[in-house]
Scaffold this active site. Structure first.
Site, PDB file in Angstrom:
ATOM      1  N   HIS A  41      -5.860   1.791  -3.990  1.00 34.71           N
ATOM      2  CA  HIS A  41      -6.862   0.957  -3.782  1.00 34.71           C
ATOM      3  C   HIS A  41      -8.373   1.063  -4.537  1.00 34.71           C
ATOM      4  CE1 HIS A  41      -9.755  -2.314  -1.347  1.00 34.71           C
ATOM      5  NE2 HIS A  41      -9.386  -2.934  -1.843  1.00 34.71           N
ATOM      6  N   HIS A  87     -13.987  -5.760  -9.164  1.00 29.89           N
ATOM      7  CA  HIS A  87     -13.473  -6.340  -7.924  1.00 29.89           C
ATOM      8  C   HIS A  87     -14.025  -7.807  -7.721  1.00 29.89           C
ATOM      9  CE1 HIS A  87     -13.471  -7.744  -3.567  1.00 29.89           C
ATOM     10  NE2 HIS A  87     -12.077  -7.344  -3.866  1.00 29.89           N
TER      11      HIS A  87
END
Ligand code: G3P
Ligand code: CA
Length: 314
Positions: free
Chosen positions: A46, A88
């Protein structure tokens, strides 16, 4: 002389079509291999090994690969000059020393930022002086470094801000032979983004991300973009609607520490030919539980921990 030329050209033509056939077969094999591999439990790093190093930097990616992750997860936004950038948030404040929207900065401006020091402040237990000054990366940077030796799990982030994102992303991946080599999965919370990618290239495995959280009544769970009803009320038809364009779903496991999906959710998704990749699991007991429930992969900031849990189960 005269008889030779037609013979030569037909031989060359035959050679050409044979070569094409061979490469098309190889491509089909690579895609088939990827689909077979996706039937096995996947370790998805991730934002890289973002538990140990600043997310979406070489440090996080190299660590994840050294730990044997199956996929590098990348969140993609676009710079003001149309470059695909791995970050992100839509804004710069959390993971760089910059300010404002990613989309309002040129690549040169983004490349001038420090994308590492924040991590040392936020995670002193894993701090490293080398992280200070770490750079934001473009998708091209990442592909140049790892090429087809690595598999990428790419999220189209806030596609409403970047209508041209899907086209730019798919063209880039095709140009690098990464679709044909079975090296990419594309994921998004946006159903429209995935449906557009599916039209552009149906060979790309797609994962429909889902975010479940309490609705206005504070009780009933709702899915952020309305792709499905609450987990308790999902029907086969809901899953089938997703299976029309995607190969799997990517739900959150927890909302504020409370589970929002269960083994029945995974069973029903499987019954509708959908893989289930759950995010973001960093605790080993939860990893074991979701593996037991039949999850097909997990997003984790700690790929080493998930590798150990997977090894236990083998
Ligand atoms: O992409 C899977 C999971 O990472 C989704 O949440 O916010 O971490 O991108 P987020
Ligand atoms: Ca993501």
């Amino acid at each position: 002389m005269s008889t030779l030329r037609p013979a030569l050209s037909s031989t060359l033509a035959l050679l050409g079509s044979t070569t094409l056939l061979v490469s098309m077969t190889a491509q089909a094999d690579a895609l088939e291999q990827q689909r077979q591999d996706l039937q096995h439990f996947q370790v998805i790093a991730h934002r890289g090994a973002s538990g140990y190093a600043p997310e979406h930097t070489w440090y996080a990616y190299d660590k994840a690969l050294a730990m044997g992750a199956d996929y590098l997860e990348l969140d993609i936004h676009m710079s003001a000059d149309g470059r695909l950038v791995a970050i992100h948030d839509t804004t710069l404040e959390r993971t760089t020393d910059g300010q404002g929207l990613v989309k309002e900065h040129s690549l040169d401006e983004l490349k001038a930022l420090d994308a590492g020091s924040w991590f040392n402040a936020a995670h002193p237990e894993y701090a490293d002086d080398a992280y200070a000054g770490a750079k934001l990366l473009t998708l091209d940077d990442v592909i140049d470094r790892y090429g087809q030796d690595v598999r990428y799990y790419i999220e189209t982030k806030s596609p409403k801000d970047y209508p041209e994102l899907q086209d730019a992303l798919v063209s880039r991946l095709e140009a690098e032979g990464l679709v044909q080599s079975g090296s990419v999965v594309i994921q998004s919370f946006s159903q429209a983004s995935l449906q557009e990618v599916h039209k552009l290239n149906p060979d790309i495995p797609l994962i429909q991300l889902l975010w479940y959280s309490p609705g206005e009544d504070g009780d009933t769970l709702e899915e952020w973009t309305g792709v499905t009803p609450s987990p308790a009320n999902i029907t086969d038809a809901d899953f089938q609607a997703i299976a029309d364009y995607a190969d799997g779903v990517g739900p959150n496991y927890l909302y504020e520490g409370e589970p929002v999906i269960d083994a029945r959710f995974i069973e029903q998704a499987h019954a509708n030919d959908l893989l289930v990749h759950v995010y973001t699991i960093n605790d080993k007991d939860r990893m074991r539980r979701l593996l037991d429930w039949g999850a097909d992969g997990l997003f984790t900031n700690f790929p080493d921990r998930l590798k150990e849990v997977r090894a236990e189960a083998e």
